[in-house]
Design a protein around this motif. Structure first.
Motif, short mmCIF file in Angstrom:
data_model
loop_
_atom_site.label_atom_id
_atom_site.label_comp_id
_atom_site.label_asym_id
_atom_site.label_seq_id
_atom_site.Cartn_x
_atom_site.Cartn_y
_atom_site.Cartn_z
N TYR A 169 -1.82 -1.54 -3.99
CA TYR A 169 -2.56 -0.30 -4.20
C TYR A 169 -1.63 0.91 -4.11
O TYR A 169 -0.57 0.85 -3.47
CB TYR A 169 -3.66 -0.15 -3.14
CG TYR A 169 -4.63 -1.30 -3.10
CD1 TYR A 169 -5.76 -1.32 -3.90
CD2 TYR A 169 -4.40 -2.40 -2.27
CE1 TYR A 169 -6.64 -2.38 -3.89
CE2 TYR A 169 -5.27 -3.48 -2.25
CZ TYR A 169 -6.39 -3.47 -3.06
OH TYR A 169 -7.26 -4.53 -3.04
N GLU A 170 -2.05 1.99 -4.76
CA GLU A 170 -1.30 3.24 -4.65
C GLU A 170 -2.29 4.38 -4.43
O GLU A 170 -3.28 4.50 -5.14
CB GLU A 170 -0.49 3.51 -5.91
CG GLU A 170 0.36 4.78 -5.82
CD GLU A 170 1.22 4.98 -7.04
OE1 GLU A 170 2.42 4.66 -6.96
OE2 GLU A 170 0.69 5.46 -8.06
N THR A 171 -1.98 5.19 -3.43
CA THR A 171 -2.84 6.32 -3.09
C THR A 171 -2.17 7.63 -3.49
O THR A 171 -0.98 7.83 -3.26
CB THR A 171 -3.12 6.34 -1.57
OG1 THR A 171 -4.06 5.31 -1.26
CG2 THR A 171 -3.70 7.67 -1.12
N THR A 172 -2.97 8.51 -4.09
CA THR A 172 -2.52 9.86 -4.43
C THR A 172 -3.37 10.85 -3.64
O THR A 172 -4.61 10.77 -3.66
CB THR A 172 -2.67 10.13 -5.93
OG1 THR A 172 -1.88 9.20 -6.66
CG2 THR A 172 -2.23 11.55 -6.28
N PHE A 173 -2.73 11.76 -2.94
CA PHE A 173 -3.43 12.76 -2.15
C PHE A 173 -3.74 13.99 -3.00
O PHE A 173 -2.88 14.47 -3.76
CB PHE A 173 -2.60 13.17 -0.93
CG PHE A 173 -2.37 12.03 0.04
CD1 PHE A 173 -3.40 11.57 0.83
CD2 PHE A 173 -1.13 11.43 0.12
CE1 PHE A 173 -3.20 10.51 1.72
CE2 PHE A 173 -0.91 10.38 1.00
CZ PHE A 173 -1.95 9.92 1.80
N TYR A 206 0.87 -1.19 0.00
CA TYR A 206 0.00 0.00 0.00
C TYR A 206 0.90 1.23 0.00
O TYR A 206 1.40 1.66 1.03
CB TYR A 206 -0.91 -0.01 1.24
CG TYR A 206 -2.16 0.82 1.09
CD1 TYR A 206 -3.35 0.23 0.69
CD2 TYR A 206 -2.16 2.19 1.33
CE1 TYR A 206 -4.52 0.97 0.56
CE2 TYR A 206 -3.31 2.93 1.20
CZ TYR A 206 -4.49 2.32 0.81
OH TYR A 206 -5.63 3.07 0.67
N LYS A 207 1.10 1.80 -1.18
CA LYS A 207 2.06 2.88 -1.33
C LYS A 207 1.36 4.23 -1.51
O LYS A 207 0.18 4.31 -1.86
CB LYS A 207 2.97 2.60 -2.52
CG LYS A 207 3.86 1.37 -2.32
CD LYS A 207 4.87 1.21 -3.43
CE LYS A 207 5.78 0.02 -3.19
NZ LYS A 207 6.60 0.16 -1.98
N PHE A 208 2.12 5.29 -1.26
CA PHE A 208 1.64 6.66 -1.40
C PHE A 208 2.51 7.38 -2.42
O PHE A 208 3.73 7.47 -2.26
CB PHE A 208 1.68 7.37 -0.05
CG PHE A 208 0.89 6.66 1.02
CD1 PHE A 208 -0.49 6.80 1.06
CD2 PHE A 208 1.51 5.82 1.93
CE1 PHE A 208 -1.24 6.12 2.02
CE2 PHE A 208 0.77 5.16 2.90
CZ PHE A 208 -0.61 5.30 2.94
N SER A 209 1.88 7.89 -3.47
CA SER A 209 2.65 8.49 -4.57
C SER A 209 3.17 9.88 -4.23
O SER A 209 4.16 10.33 -4.82
CB SER A 209 1.77 8.58 -5.83
OG SER A 209 0.70 9.50 -5.63
N ASN A 210 2.50 10.59 -3.32
CA ASN A 210 2.89 11.97 -3.01
C ASN A 210 2.66 12.29 -1.53
O ASN A 210 1.92 13.22 -1.20
CB ASN A 210 2.15 12.96 -3.92
CG ASN A 210 0.62 12.86 -3.77
OD1 ASN A 210 0.10 11.88 -3.25
ND2 ASN A 210 -0.07 13.90 -4.20
#
Length: 296
Positions: A240-244, A95-99
């Motif tokens: 999954y990848e989350t972008t804020f 579960y990664k965060f792009s920004n």
């Protein structure tokens, strides 16, 4: 009876949770067969929802979305169970965060945050965010009927420094947190339907007028909190990848319900891009025929 149910079910959940992912998703495929093909869990609701919001799509297209949705739903159920024993390292990998710098920048300005999402993609593993930030983490949730499973859900989140609070507790706890000088980040899944007779705001959602939850906006304005939306994309199964996407640092400069409407548009964009990852089993549009005159 609650304790007996917990004592019977908990060991099964724990055994499932320690399965390697390859076997976990094999189990998910089996679950899909029974939930969708055999028992038809809420298929009537899902069909109705899809036909309402995608009237231009053929029956074949809608059926394909349904099948993909039920596969994803079963994965989500198993991933939620996996949360019981999954390691921090594995969560960070999956579960990664792009920004993440969007959140870090707000933290640097010493502002608390309202984090908004829809029931889309994956929200079960978002609590790993706490390992990247310093704000105290809260998540608004609906209390489970079984007190023992409710305590289990809280323990799972607390392992990663996220604390579950009900909507009734939110104002009190966030007021206390602010009075203690704490900076916090509070998650809201705000796209489901409130009771029609208690709704303060109605708005078009996927082209249909519905009542809308406004609690996240109200809290953001009351405590002058930055508002951020998180957009989740499924990269591949189990990843999954989350972008804020920051909505505002100045919520009180917005007209009433403007923040909520902005949030709904962002959820709509997600659904239109990949509808199979939205939670179609909820009766989101059930009050569409009860629109008060002042909201028409």
């Amino acid at each position: 009876m609650q304790l007996i149910a917990y004592l019977i079910v908990y060991p099964i959940l724990w055994l499932v949770s320690i399965l390697p992912f390859r076997l976990l998703y094999a189990f998910s495929d089996l679950l899909y067969f029974f939930i969708y093909k055999v028992f038809g869990y809420r298929t009537k609701t899902v069909k109705q929802n899809l036909k309402l919001v995608f009237p231009e799509k053929s029956d074949k297209e809608l059926k394909a979305i349904m099948s993909k949705f039920y596969h994803h739903l079963c994965d989500m159920i198993l991933e939620a169970i996996k949360s019981m024993t999954i390691s921090k390292a594995e969560l960070i990998e999956r579960y990664k965060f792009s920004n993440i710098e969007v959140i870090n920048e707000i933290e640097n300005h010493e502002r608390s945050i309202v984090l908004m999402c829809g029931h889309y993609g994956s929200w079960e593993w978002i609590f790993i965010l706490q390992h990247y930030i310093t704000h105290k983490g809260f998540a608004i949730y609906k209390q489970l009927a079984n007190n023992y499973f409710d305590k289990l859900a809280k323990r799972i989140r607390a392992k990663h420094d996220t604390f579950l609070i009900t909507t009734k507790e939110a104002f009190k706890i966030l007021a206390e947190s602010q009075a203690n000088g704490e900076l916090s980040i509070t998650g809201f899944a705000s796209d489901q339907s409130p009771k029609a007779n208690k709704a303060f705001h109605w708005q078009d959602f996927m082209g249909i007028k519905v009542p809308v939850h406004v609690g996240a906006e109200v809290i953001a304005k009351k405590y002058d909190m930055s508002v951020v939306f998180f957009d989740v994309k499924r990269i591949k199964r189990g990843y999954y990848e989350t972008t804020f996407k920051k909505i505002t640092d100045t919520p009180n400069n917005f007209k009433d319900y403007e923040i909520t409407d902005t949030f709904l548009k962002l959820v709509e964009q997600q659904i239109k891009e990949a509808p199979e990852y939205y939670l179609w089993t909820h009766k989101r549009w059930k009050h569409r025929d009860k629109v008060p005159t002042e909201f028409k």
